[in-house]
Design a protein around this motif. Sequence first.
Motif, PDB file in Angstrom:
ATOM      1  N   GLY A  91      -6.491  -2.093  -7.140  1.00  0.00           N
ATOM      2  CA  GLY A  91      -6.737  -2.541  -5.763  1.00  0.00           C
ATOM      3  C   GLY A  91      -8.117  -3.149  -5.637  1.00  0.00           C
ATOM      4  N   THR A  92      -8.325  -3.880  -4.549  1.00  0.00           N
ATOM      5  CA  THR A  92      -9.617  -4.534  -4.340  1.00  0.00           C
ATOM      6  C   THR A  92     -10.312  -4.011  -3.096  1.00  0.00           C
ATOM      7  OG1 THR A  92      -8.442  -6.198  -3.080  1.00  0.00           O
ATOM      8  CG2 THR A  92      -8.946  -6.736  -5.363  1.00  0.00           C
ATOM      9  N   GLY A  93      -9.572  -3.324  -2.250  1.00  0.00           N
ATOM     10  CA  GLY A  93     -10.145  -2.893  -0.970  1.00  0.00           C
ATOM     11  C   GLY A  93     -10.204  -4.039   0.024  1.00  0.00           C
ATOM     12  N   GLY A 128      -1.762  10.189   1.587  1.00  0.00           N
ATOM     13  CA  GLY A 128      -2.438  10.357   2.874  1.00  0.00           C
ATOM     14  C   GLY A 128      -3.907   9.953   2.809  1.00  0.00           C
ATOM     15  N   ILE A 129      -4.537   9.970   3.974  1.00  0.00           N
ATOM     16  CA  ILE A 129      -5.947   9.531   4.061  1.00  0.00           C
ATOM     17  C   ILE A 129      -6.749  10.629   4.763  1.00  0.00           C
ATOM     18  CG2 ILE A 129      -7.487   7.730   4.958  1.00  0.00           C
ATOM     19  CD1 ILE A 129      -4.697   6.075   5.169  1.00  0.00           C
ATOM     20  N   ASN A 184      -7.336   7.878  -6.475  1.00  0.00           N
ATOM     21  CA  ASN A 184      -6.761   6.532  -6.636  1.00  0.00           C
ATOM     22  C   ASN A 184      -7.250   5.782  -7.860  1.00  0.00           C
ATOM     23  OD1 ASN A 184      -5.730   7.081  -4.215  1.00  0.00           O
ATOM     24  ND2 ASN A 184      -7.110   5.773  -3.043  1.00  0.00           N
ATOM     25  N   LYS A 198       2.019   1.688  -3.374  1.00  0.00           N
ATOM     26  CA  LYS A 198       0.941   2.034  -4.307  1.00  0.00           C
ATOM     27  C   LYS A 198       0.498   3.482  -4.139  1.00  0.00           C
ATOM     28  CE  LYS A 198      -2.341  -1.102  -3.667  1.00  0.00           C
ATOM     29  NZ  LYS A 198      -3.412  -2.090  -3.782  1.00  0.00           N
ATOM     30  N   TYR A 199       0.390   3.922  -2.884  1.00  0.00           N
ATOM     31  CA  TYR A 199      -0.199   5.240  -2.642  1.00  0.00           C
ATOM     32  C   TYR A 199       0.843   6.348  -2.404  1.00  0.00           C
ATOM     33  CZ  TYR A 199      -4.296   2.325  -2.467  1.00  0.00           C
ATOM     34  OH  TYR A 199      -5.258   1.422  -2.804  1.00  0.00           O
ATOM     35  N   SER A 227       1.165   8.719   5.391  1.00  0.00           N
ATOM     36  CA  SER A 227       0.488   7.896   6.392  1.00  0.00           C
ATOM     37  C   SER A 227       1.500   7.041   7.135  1.00  0.00           C
ATOM     38  CB  SER A 227      -0.511   6.941   5.735  1.00  0.00           C
ATOM     39  OG  SER A 227      -1.176   7.571   4.687  1.00  0.00           O
ATOM     40  N   ARG A 243     -12.772   0.981  -1.080  1.00  0.00           N
ATOM     41  CA  ARG A 243     -11.630   1.725  -1.606  1.00  0.00           C
ATOM     42  C   ARG A 243     -11.935   3.193  -1.410  1.00  0.00           C
ATOM     43  NH1 ARG A 243      -8.861   0.953  -6.517  1.00  0.00           N
ATOM     44  NH2 ARG A 243      -7.120   1.285  -5.095  1.00  0.00           N
ATOM     45  N   ASN A 281       0.836  -1.210   0.000  1.00  0.00           N
ATOM     46  CA  ASN A 281       0.000   0.000   0.000  1.00  0.00           C
ATOM     47  C   ASN A 281       0.861   1.246   0.000  1.00  0.00           C
ATOM     48  OD1 ASN A 281      -2.414  -1.252  -0.101  1.00  0.00           O
ATOM     49  ND2 ASN A 281      -2.945  -1.000   2.050  1.00  0.00           N
ATOM     50  N   LEU A 331     -11.231   2.421   6.675  1.00  0.00           N
ATOM     51  CA  LEU A 331     -10.067   1.747   6.079  1.00  0.00           C
ATOM     52  C   LEU A 331     -10.153   0.229   6.105  1.00  0.00           C
ATOM     53  CD1 LEU A 331      -6.865   3.596   7.317  1.00  0.00           C
ATOM     54  CD2 LEU A 331      -7.598   3.271   4.985  1.00  0.00           C
ATOM     55  N   ALA A 342      -8.568  -5.019   5.193  1.00  0.00           N
ATOM     56  CA  ALA A 342      -9.576  -5.823   5.918  1.00  0.00           C
ATOM     57  C   ALA A 342      -8.933  -7.143   6.351  1.00  0.00           C
ATOM     58  CB  ALA A 342     -10.779  -6.078   5.033  1.00  0.00           C
TER      59      ALA A 342
HETATM   60  P1  ADP Z   1      -6.573  -1.688  -1.850  1.00  0.00           P
HETATM   61  O1  ADP Z   1      -5.236  -1.074  -1.672  1.00  0.00           O
HETATM   62  O2  ADP Z   1      -6.525  -2.983  -2.563  1.00  0.00           O
HETATM   63  O3  ADP Z   1      -7.583  -0.757  -2.419  1.00  0.00           O
HETATM   64  P2  ADP Z   1      -6.655  -1.853   1.029  1.00  0.00           P
HETATM   65  O4  ADP Z   1      -7.646  -2.535   1.914  1.00  0.00           O
HETATM   66  O5  ADP Z   1      -5.241  -2.267   1.161  1.00  0.00           O
HETATM   67  O6  ADP Z   1      -7.184  -2.065  -0.434  1.00  0.00           O
HETATM   68  O7  ADP Z   1      -6.773  -0.315   1.289  1.00  0.00           O
HETATM   69  C1  ADP Z   1      -8.034   0.296   1.377  1.00  0.00           C
HETATM   70  C2  ADP Z   1      -7.952   1.750   1.000  1.00  0.00           C
HETATM   71  O8  ADP Z   1      -7.191   2.449   1.998  1.00  0.00           O
HETATM   72  C3  ADP Z   1      -7.222   2.007  -0.300  1.00  0.00           C
HETATM   73  O9  ADP Z   1      -8.125   1.926  -1.397  1.00  0.00           O
HETATM   74  C4  ADP Z   1      -6.675   3.416  -0.102  1.00  0.00           C
HETATM   75  O10 ADP Z   1      -7.657   4.349  -0.439  1.00  0.00           O
HETATM   76  C5  ADP Z   1      -6.447   3.497   1.416  1.00  0.00           C
HETATM   77  N1  ADP Z   1      -5.022   3.300   1.773  1.00  0.00           N
HETATM   78  C6  ADP Z   1      -4.457   2.173   2.246  1.00  0.00           C
HETATM   79  N2  ADP Z   1      -3.146   2.363   2.519  1.00  0.00           N
HETATM   80  C7  ADP Z   1      -2.878   3.641   2.205  1.00  0.00           C
HETATM   81  C8  ADP Z   1      -1.685   4.450   2.267  1.00  0.00           C
HETATM   82  N3  ADP Z   1      -0.518   3.969   2.702  1.00  0.00           N
HETATM   83  N4  ADP Z   1      -1.811   5.733   1.878  1.00  0.00           N
HETATM   84  C9  ADP Z   1      -2.981   6.229   1.457  1.00  0.00           C
HETATM   85  N5  ADP Z   1      -4.127   5.531   1.363  1.00  0.00           N
HETATM   86  C10 ADP Z   1      -4.083   4.250   1.742  1.00  0.00           C
END
Ligand code: ADP
Length: 605
Positions: free
Chosen positions: A426-428, A400-401, A421, A368-369, A455, A415, A365, A409, A432
């Motif tokens: 991603g699957t969300g 960030g979130i 994003n 990715k983010y 984050s 997602r 993550n 989350l 979880a």
């Molecule tokens: P996925 O990454 O497959 O969408 P996750 O359950 O791992 O599913 O994450 C859920 C959501 O949380 C992501 O879609 C993203 O919006 C947010 N997220 C998770 N990790 C981060 C991070 N390090 N920085 C920013 N947003 C994050």
Amino acid sequence: MNGSAILIIASIIYSMCLFFVYRSKQHIDTVEHKIFSFLISLNFIGLINELLNYILVLNFKDSLITFIISKCYLWYLLTFIIIFTYYIIYISFSNRERMVKFIKNKLVNIMMGIYFICLLLVVFLPIHFCNTQGIYSYGASVNIIYVVSTICLLTGIICMFLNFKNILSKKYLPLLSFLSLGIVAMAIQKLYPSITLTTSVETFVVYMMYFTIENPDIKLIEQLNIARAKAEQANAAKTDFLSNMSHEIRTPLNAIMGFSNILLEDKKIPSSAKEEINDIVMASDNLFEIVNGILDISKIEANKLEIVNNEYDFTKLCQELISLTKGRLGEKPITLKMAIAPDIPKYLYGDSQRIKQVCINLLTNAVKYTKEGEITFQVDCIRKNDVCRLIIAVEDTGIGIKKDNINKLFNKFERLDLEENITIEGTGLGLAITKKLLDLMNGKIVVQSVYGKGSKFTVSIDQKIVEGSPKQEEVKKSKPKKITKKGRILVVDDNLINLKVAEKLLESYHLQIDSVTSGDECLKLLRSKKKYDLILLDDMMPKLSGTETLKIIRKEFQDLKTPVVMLTANALTGMKEKYLNLGFKDYLAKPIDKQELDRIIKTYL
Ligand code: ADP
């Protein structure tokens, strides 16, 4: 008609309603319900009896019928008070094991004895009536009722005080109301003999009992049981469906992932084509992750995911995580920093695979983010006796979130911030699963984030410390890392493409490879005295499955030393253990992981 008669008629109507409400439901056959069911009917009879008594004493004071009905009324009062006292004793002591037998056998006999003696006295002792200053009866037989009532009430009070702790529990409400209202009723009756309240008080007590007896609705329970059975069936069907789906998806995925990885390493392929191949690798990795994610979450929800603890090398695990994350960074201008506290014990005891999965989710993550900047992987520990609390933090300088989204989350399939994003795959499911895995391992996760800045996910989890180096490690160390001889290997799989994938992946080991498409052909080769150093055997094949083939091999070739390894797309949790229990030497899941294949080849050849 005076107030007493009106009260009796009102009580009759009320008692009738209660009777029908109670009868309209099915009830569990407990002693409390049996007593209540008896008392509610008895009270109804008593009310009718009291009304008749009132009319008869008023109009035919000295007739035989008045005498009989009055005696019947006394019988009612005696029976009610005896049964009610038994009820109070029962609810007071039925939870004490030693008392239950006594209450159910001896006490019943004793109380029946007292009841019949009192009944005889009530029947044979005289009774007199008054209809001038109020309508009531008196005499020796009425006095018997007063005496028995007083003794029974005293017994009730004693029971209540012997259960002092539960004195305010709802089960004593009928007794408390009987005591308080009974005293008021008696006082009123003494002052104004024309007002008779006893039976109405008893109606109220019965009413209180209705609400204090545990009264589960049987129909509701039956419906719930049916619903639960249906839900369990649906859950089982879902698990079956998922395991079939997993098998069906993994089989073609094995070919896609296997071939694309082989092509990527092929030096003859022009770099222009490699980009597309790389896309195939990434897309198939992503699909594989989705399949695994869905399986994981459904296993966790069906309580089928088990935590498998083992001794492991924590330093090695961190190195694996870092090299994996570096691989995922690709061309992104991100610096990966690692800060592992030096006091962390090298060897720990816990579910290393699940801890790895948690860390991979967080690191993936972060990659990715985050568009640019830094990702820090920091591990600290707090030691207490033989337990080490790992504090694992993954911090990024990514998107960030938003504050409002932090609570969402860990929801599955959720997602967040999709405007930002939308291009990120991603699957969300990742977080979880992470949260649920940590719950299973008694761990915790905390999130800190500043929208637009980055984050930080911090995990804390306890692991036992292993002193010295674990046994498994020593065994592994003693194993040769290089293949010393040229081995002969047999691959059995009904799917031609998958056979090809296996052959390609094995090519680099320069082994002699035979491949066949059925269990029968495998047996034919063994019967023709061909020797192999390793057999990779698929399970789900038409006619003869891998498991059945192994059974025949074990029966027919009892001296055969060749290790037989299960090579299957049946990769749900617990499958490995299942196949090992069936006699397979090891287990290799499809899509074939190169490192796993490497381990198997190095272990058995
Ligand atoms: P996925 O990454 O497959 O969408 P996750 O359950 O791992 O599913 O994450 C859920 C959501 O949380 C992501 O879609 C993203 O919006 C947010 N997220 C998770 N990790 C981060 C991070 N390090 N920085 C920013 N947003 C994050």
